[in-house]
Write an enzyme that holds these catalytic residues in place. Structure first.
Site, PDB file in Angstrom:
ATOM      1  CE  LYS A  34      -3.775  -0.475   2.433  1.00 35.23           C
ATOM      2  NZ  LYS A  34      -4.305  -0.781   3.767  1.00 35.23           N
ATOM      3  CG  MET A  61      -3.525  -6.865   9.684  1.00 39.15           C
ATOM      4  SD  MET A  61      -1.788  -6.586   9.510  1.00 39.15           S
ATOM      5  CE  MET A  61      -1.636  -6.387   7.779  1.00 39.15           C
ATOM      6  N   GLY A  92      -8.303  -6.796   3.955  1.00 41.75           N
ATOM      7  CA  GLY A  92      -9.193  -6.847   5.104  1.00 41.75           C
ATOM      8  C   GLY A  92      -8.669  -7.635   6.288  1.00 41.75           C
ATOM      9  NE  ARG A 142      -5.375   3.314   3.820  1.00 41.06           N
ATOM     10  CZ  ARG A 142      -5.408   3.520   2.517  1.00 41.06           C
ATOM     11  NH1 ARG A 142      -4.769   4.569   1.981  1.00 41.06           N
ATOM     12  NH2 ARG A 142      -6.028   2.670   1.734  1.00 41.06           N
ATOM     13  CB  SER A 180      12.318 -42.227 -16.087  1.00 42.11           C
ATOM     14  OG  SER A 180      11.165 -41.534 -15.675  1.00 42.11           O
ATOM     15  CB  CYS A 228       7.883 -40.719 -14.649  1.00 39.91           C
ATOM     16  SG  CYS A 228       8.707 -42.005 -13.704  1.00 39.91           S
ATOM     17  NE  ARG A 260      -6.001  -4.707  -3.031  1.00 38.61           N
ATOM     18  CZ  ARG A 260      -6.516  -4.619  -1.815  1.00 38.61           C
ATOM     19  NH1 ARG A 260      -5.731  -4.495  -0.777  1.00 38.61           N
ATOM     20  NH2 ARG A 260      -7.807  -4.665  -1.628  1.00 38.61           N
ATOM     21  CE1 TYR A 311      10.257 -38.349 -19.470  1.00 34.83           C
ATOM     22  CE2 TYR A 311      12.245 -38.518 -20.807  1.00 34.83           C
ATOM     23  CZ  TYR A 311      11.333 -39.082 -19.920  1.00 34.83           C
ATOM     24  OH  TYR A 311      11.498 -40.371 -19.501  1.00 34.83           O
TER      25      TYR A 311
HETATM   26  P1  ADP Z   1      -7.632  -2.451   3.662  1.00 35.46           P
HETATM   27  O1  ADP Z   1      -6.207  -2.776   3.674  1.00 35.46           O
HETATM   28  O2  ADP Z   1      -8.469  -3.340   4.483  1.00 35.46           O
HETATM   29  O3  ADP Z   1      -8.164  -2.238   2.274  1.00 35.46           O
HETATM   30  P2  ADP Z   1      -7.394   0.388   3.908  1.00 35.46           P
HETATM   31  O4  ADP Z   1      -6.231   0.875   4.671  1.00 35.46           O
HETATM   32  O5  ADP Z   1      -7.304   0.426   2.443  1.00 35.46           O
HETATM   33  O6  ADP Z   1      -7.778  -1.042   4.425  1.00 35.46           O
HETATM   34  O7  ADP Z   1      -8.615   1.250   4.387  1.00 35.46           O
HETATM   35  C1  ADP Z   1      -9.905   0.888   4.092  1.00 35.46           C
HETATM   36  C2  ADP Z   1     -10.673   2.043   3.491  1.00 35.46           C
HETATM   37  O8  ADP Z   1     -10.620   3.173   4.328  1.00 35.46           O
HETATM   38  C3  ADP Z   1     -10.126   2.537   2.181  1.00 35.46           C
HETATM   39  O9  ADP Z   1     -10.592   1.809   1.115  1.00 35.46           O
HETATM   40  C4  ADP Z   1     -10.672   3.938   2.120  1.00 35.46           C
HETATM   41  O10 ADP Z   1     -11.971   3.931   1.595  1.00 35.46           O
HETATM   42  C5  ADP Z   1     -10.711   4.338   3.552  1.00 35.46           C
HETATM   43  N1  ADP Z   1      -9.581   5.232   3.829  1.00 35.46           N
HETATM   44  C6  ADP Z   1      -8.344   4.934   4.227  1.00 35.46           C
HETATM   45  N2  ADP Z   1      -7.577   6.028   4.357  1.00 35.46           N
HETATM   46  C7  ADP Z   1      -8.356   7.063   4.021  1.00 35.46           C
HETATM   47  C8  ADP Z   1      -8.154   8.467   3.944  1.00 35.46           C
HETATM   48  N3  ADP Z   1      -6.972   9.028   4.229  1.00 35.46           N
HETATM   49  N4  ADP Z   1      -9.181   9.230   3.557  1.00 35.46           N
HETATM   50  C9  ADP Z   1     -10.370   8.670   3.260  1.00 35.46           C
HETATM   51  N5  ADP Z   1     -10.637   7.381   3.320  1.00 35.46           N
HETATM   52  C10 ADP Z   1      -9.647   6.556   3.699  1.00 35.46           C
HETATM   53 MG    MG Z   2      -7.797  -0.962   1.011  1.00 36.61          MG
HETATM   54 MG    MG Z   3     -10.239  -3.226   5.512  1.00 41.39          MG
END
Ligand code: ADP
Ligand code: MG
Ligand code: MG
Length: 940
Positions: free
Chosen positions: A29, A111, A109, A100, A799, A866, A373, A886
């Site tokens: 990320k 963490m 999702g 994040r 083989s 084989c 990603r 092979y």
């Molecule tokens: P995950 O790794 O579970 O996708 P994220 O870190 O991407 O978690 O956060 C989940 C959601 O939170 C993002 O998709 C976004 O919509 C929202 N988010 C995260 N950071 C910001 C931010 N700085 N401003 C607005 N929304 C945010």
């Molecule tokens: Mg995300």
């Molecule tokens: Mg999430």
């Protein structure tokens, strides 16, 4: 102690201290947030604390880490403040941030994320003043208290049955205020919600909700580090082979708000269709929402494109009127933003040269990107995208080939369950995904019954404790096979994969009672004839029938395979014992048979009788009489196989298993056999007992059989050579390769070779014709590998039988690994099941040695593999690297092996290229230096 290393990397306003190549340090990320800035995509400013700090946190704890990053974090916050024109921890003009997680591999999702951090009672007032939008501010505050409360302060439901306390309050308020959806709450409602949320926090934690933004920030950072070790994350890592050592980075980023009103929104999108691979931009969004509302299903999300929206409406049975009114697409609601989003998604896909999974937020009419990603995708989508992107000139040929995970091709080859039907299906048990596919049928416990039932037109699933060669016929007619015992290389699993048949093995919650013909699964008793379904790709066992759909191989698949074949150096053959299997494999592109197990032909009715007669005979004369009956049948079978493989080599292995496997084990069939042979049942029983061995797999089998009973090898050679000559008369070209199993010494090999040559020459004289053939050895006993130069004096090809070679090198009985292997894998004593993934370190060393030694005494020695590993991608790569000619694998793995072979060759060529440029660069450098020196000298 001074710490010179950088622990925090900032990004924002189209510049960044990191880039996409720094995933290991910044997490996926963080690295991509930097990269998006660098290519001019709008991203809120922020910074990333490195994964190194997570490692320090886990080893040395909170205090050490906070000390290490304090100054850098404070400076980075100022960096955000400057760009946002607001201040962190300032009540009149507060700067809010998100915290994040983000590791090297994407763990969607797994963490937790905290949004709107920096708010407190005073900042709320300041922000209301500034934005004149009380509803938005209170909505942000209540979200923050809820997220921080559950993620950092650990306020959760008491038990599985209880509701989350925050959700409970929301529900109560909805009832009190008479609203249905969260976006209908007024500012006052939300204010009330915050009061109640804080009360819960106080009650559970005995402390007030922290109001100091800096305290909030350090708490959130710590919590992200902690989340790396939470149960969800650990389980996900286990499933996906992600090492714990990687750690997670922490991303802190200025908030942008999708919840400011009807000009704001949040959404996720894919640049192409992740399930079909089609080049269709698609995704979902919600107006006036934040964070993960879209994914969490709080409200029904809306489609981004108009086309997608219409398609969705059809599936959801929503009228066009209703759709336009209540679920319009982003293309309709915010056409300008939609256009900008399209431009950005194209830019990102072209930049990353891969399908992107993106997250965005629209704040009051301005679009911000929050994540990008490479998106996860199905096998079919993976193939289509690689081929399309190659044709679009987005990827070169090599990259396109490397883009497809060979194992994912499996998904394309087998019938699949209907996705809709799966949703309502009940999972009964979980076993090993031994052989992919989807199977539905009625439970039958015995192979003979299986045949009878299918003759009557039933579809059946053979349910066994485990299977043995005796069950083969039952397996052939079954839709799928389910066993309670045995691993991924158990008989059931290997045979099922060979047949491309769905199999779930080792489902240990099955309690099978053969007597009552019932099976108990977690308290539920099923009887013969009850319907169940198996998913061989996941190992799941379902109750009842589930509809399936046939897999069809498409044009893209063919194109990918054609590209792959251009690059592969290894040839791919198949392991096949029947003309049908041979044909399937040939359709999948097999260039011959690398292993034809002759014993499998002996299990059919009449053949097994003659076989048993041979085994029970007291002397050579008796054996010869029985073998004479077997000869024409074996010859016919081989003719069928040679024909199917016309023009291609076929390696036929002489009899391998211990004889005990062919004799009847039930009282009834022993009696029947005694009658047929005209001997007493006592004699039959005694003979069978005399065949008993303590370690049959290390006992009287392989070439030890052929050397003690040469007449068996004679008969088999005759069948092979005569079949080839017969076909030659029909104008069909064959290339038989006769393979001696389980050789360990040169003399063992040579003795068999002499029998084969003598027999063949005899036939050539009889028939006044000859054919070309080879005689070679399986290398599956460690001694054979060690003495390979000697054995190659006699053997014309090698083989590697890596199933036995692994078994004997480790000293693990392949059929008994179930007792300790799962434990070994869990504890990390072994990293992988060596019967699935070749142990390159140990067994591989023997292979490497044997290859070199073999070639040293016979330079034109043909070398292949084989064992089951011949279709496993990392093992194929290894086979390429040691210079084999092979690999041979089960028919349904042929495409996988072809792709893996191409990838091995490409990786090798890329590595060589890299080395060459490095060498050239350093040469240029040294010439330059010399030149400069000369100049310097001249100027002196
Ligand atoms: P995950 O790794 O579970 O996708 P994220 O870190 O991407 O978690 O956060 C989940 C959601 O939170 C993002 O998709 C976004 O919509 C929202 N988010 C995260 N950071 C910001 C931010 N700085 N401003 C607005 N929304 C945010
Ligand atoms: Mg995300
Ligand atoms: Mg999430």
């Amino acid at each position: 102690m001074t710490n010179f290393k950088k622990n925090v990397y900032t990004f924002g306003n189209k510049s960044a201290e990191g880039d996409a190549s720094m995933k290991n340090l910044l997490g996926g990320k963080g690295a991509n947030l930097c990269e998006m800035n660098l290519i001019g995509v709008p991203v809120p400013p922020g910074f990333t604390i490195t994964t190194e700090m997570c490692k320090v946190y886990i080893k040395e704890g909170r205090e050490t880490v906070l000390k290490m990053i304090k100054t850098e974090v404070e400076e980075a916050i100022v960096h955000i403040e400057n760009q946002m024109g607001s201040q962190f921890a300032n009540s009149s003009n507060p700067c809010l941030v998100s915290v994040r997680s983000g590791s090297r591999a994407s763990m969607p999702g797994m963490m937790d994320t905290i949004l709107n951090l920096g708010l407190n009672d005073e900042a709320v007032e300041g922000l209301i003043q500034k934005t004149a939008n009380a509803r938005f501010v209170w909505d942000s505050y209540r979200r923050f208290v809820q997220m921080y409360g559950s993620v950092v302060l650990g306020v959760k439901a008491f038990s599985k049955e209880d509701q989350d306390p925050f959700e409970e309050i929301i529900d109560q308020l909805k009832e009190e205020k008479g609203v249905k959806l969260d976006n209908e709450f007024t500012a006052d409602d939300l204010k009330e919600m915050v009061v109640r949320f804080k009360k819960v926090v106080k009650k559970v934690t005995n402390k007030d909700f922290p109001s100091d933004p800096w305290e909030q920030l350090w708490g959130a950072i710590t919590s992200v580090f902690n989340s790396w070790m939470n149960e969800r994350a650990i389980y996900y890592r286990e499933l996906n082979n992600i090492p714990e050592e990687w750690g997670t980075a922490v991303n802190i980023q200025a908030m942008v708000f999708g919840n400011m009103g009807i000009n704001s929104a949040t959404g996720v999108a894919f640049t192409r269709d992740a399930s079909t691979g089609e080049d269709l931009f698609n995704g979902e969004y919600l107006i006036n929402a934040q964070g993960e509302d879209v994914v969490a299903g709080i409200r029904t999300p809306q489609q981004i494109t108009l086309e997608g929206s219409k398609r969705w409406a059809k599936l959801a049975a929503v009228s066009e009127e209703d759709r336009v009114c209540n679920f319009p697409s982003l293309e309709e609601t915010m056409p300008e933003i939609f256009k900008e989003l399209m431009e950005i998604e194209t830019k990102l896909e072209v930049h990353y040269k891969d399908m992107q999974d993106i997250e965005f937020t629209i704040q009051d009419g301005k679009l911000w990107m929050l994540q990008t990603r490479s998106g996860k995708r199905t096998g079919a989508a993976m193939v289509k995208m690689a081929v399309d992107m190659y044709e679009e000139n987005l990827l070169d040929e090599k990259t396109a080939i490397l883009r497809v995970e060979p194992n994912k091709l499996d998904e394309l080859l087998h019938p699949i369950f209907d996705k809709k039907a799966l949703k309502t299906a009940k999972v009964l048990a979980q076993g090993l995904p031994a052989s992919p596919g989807a199977a539905t049928g009625q439970i039958v416990f015995f192979a003979e019954d299986a045949e009878e039932w299918t003759k009557k037109g039933h579809k059946i699933i053979l349910v066994r404790m485990e299977t043995s060669p005796e069950d083969l016929k039952g397996m052939v007619v079954a839709e799928g096979i389910l066993t309670a015992r045995g691993g991924m290389t158990s008989h059931a699993a290997v045979v099922a994969r060979g047949m491309g048949k769905c199999c779930v093995s080792g489902a240990d919650s099955l309690k099978i009672d053969y007597k009552t013909r019932t099976v108990e699964i977690n308290g539920l008793t099923l009887k013969e004839g009850d319907w169940i379904s198996l998913n061989g790709s996941t190992g799941e066992v379902y109750q009842g029938k589930i509809a399936t759909t046939e897999a069809v191989l498409n044009e893209d698949f063919d194109k990918l395979m054609a590209l792959a074949d251009k690059h592969a150096r290894l040839e791919v053959r198949t392991n096949a014992d029947t003309p049908q299997d041979a044909q399937i494999a040939r359709n999948f592109g097999a260039k011959g048979i690398g292993l034809c197990r002759t014993e499998h032909m002996f299990f059919e009715d009449i053949k097994i009788k003659a076989m048993r007669e041979m085994i029970l005979a007291d002397d050579e004369a008796g054996r010869r009489t029985a073998l004479a009956k077997l000869l024409p049948m074996q010859r016919d079978d081989l003719e069928g196989i040679f024909k199917a493989m016309e023009g291609l080599p076929v390696t036929v292995r002489l009899l391998d298993p211990p004889l005990h496997e062919f004799v009847p084990h039930t009282e009834e069939s022993q009696k029947q056999m005694a009658e047929e042979m005209g001997v007493s049942i006592k004699a039959v029983r005694e003979k069978i007992e005399s065949l008993h061995e303590f370690n049959p797999m290390l006992g009287h089998r392989g070439c030890r059989l052929g050397n003690t009973y040469p007449e068996i090898s004679e008969m088999q050679t005759r069948a092979i050579i005569e079949a080839a000559i017969n076909l030659k008369k029909e104008g069909i070209k064959t290339y038989p390769e006769i393979m001696i199993p389980l050789t360990g010494t040169l003399t063992e090999m040579e003795m068999q070779k002499q029998i084969v040559i003598a027999t063949a020459e005899k036939i050539f004289t009889e028939r006044n014709d000859r054919i070309e053939y080879l005689i070679g050895s399986m290398i599956e006993v460690p001694r054979a590998a060690l003495m390979a130069d000697k054995i190659a004096e006699s053997a014309e090809f090698f083989s590697f039988g890596t199933n036995d070679l692994t078994q004997m090198t480790f000293g693990y009985s392949r059929d008994d690994t179930g007792k300790f292997l799962p434990f070994y894998l869990k504890k990390g004593i072994l990293k992988q099941d060596p019967f699935q993934v070749l142990d390159q370190e140990g067994v591989g060393k023997l292979i490497h040695l044997a290859t070199q030694k073999g070639l040293s005494s016979r330079p034109n020695l043909k070398i292949g593999i084989c064992g089951e590993h011949g279709g496993e991608p990392s093992s194929v790569e290894f086979c390429h690297s040691v210079g084999m000619h092979y690999v041979s694998c089960s028919p349904f793995r042929v495409p996988i092996a072809r792709l893996a072979a191409a990838q091995a060759a490409i990786k090798e060529s890329l590595a060589i290229e890299k080395k060459r440029t490095r060498r050239e660069d350093s040469k240029k450098e040294s010439i330059k230096n010399e030149h400069e020196k000369t100049l310097e000298f001249a100027s002196v």
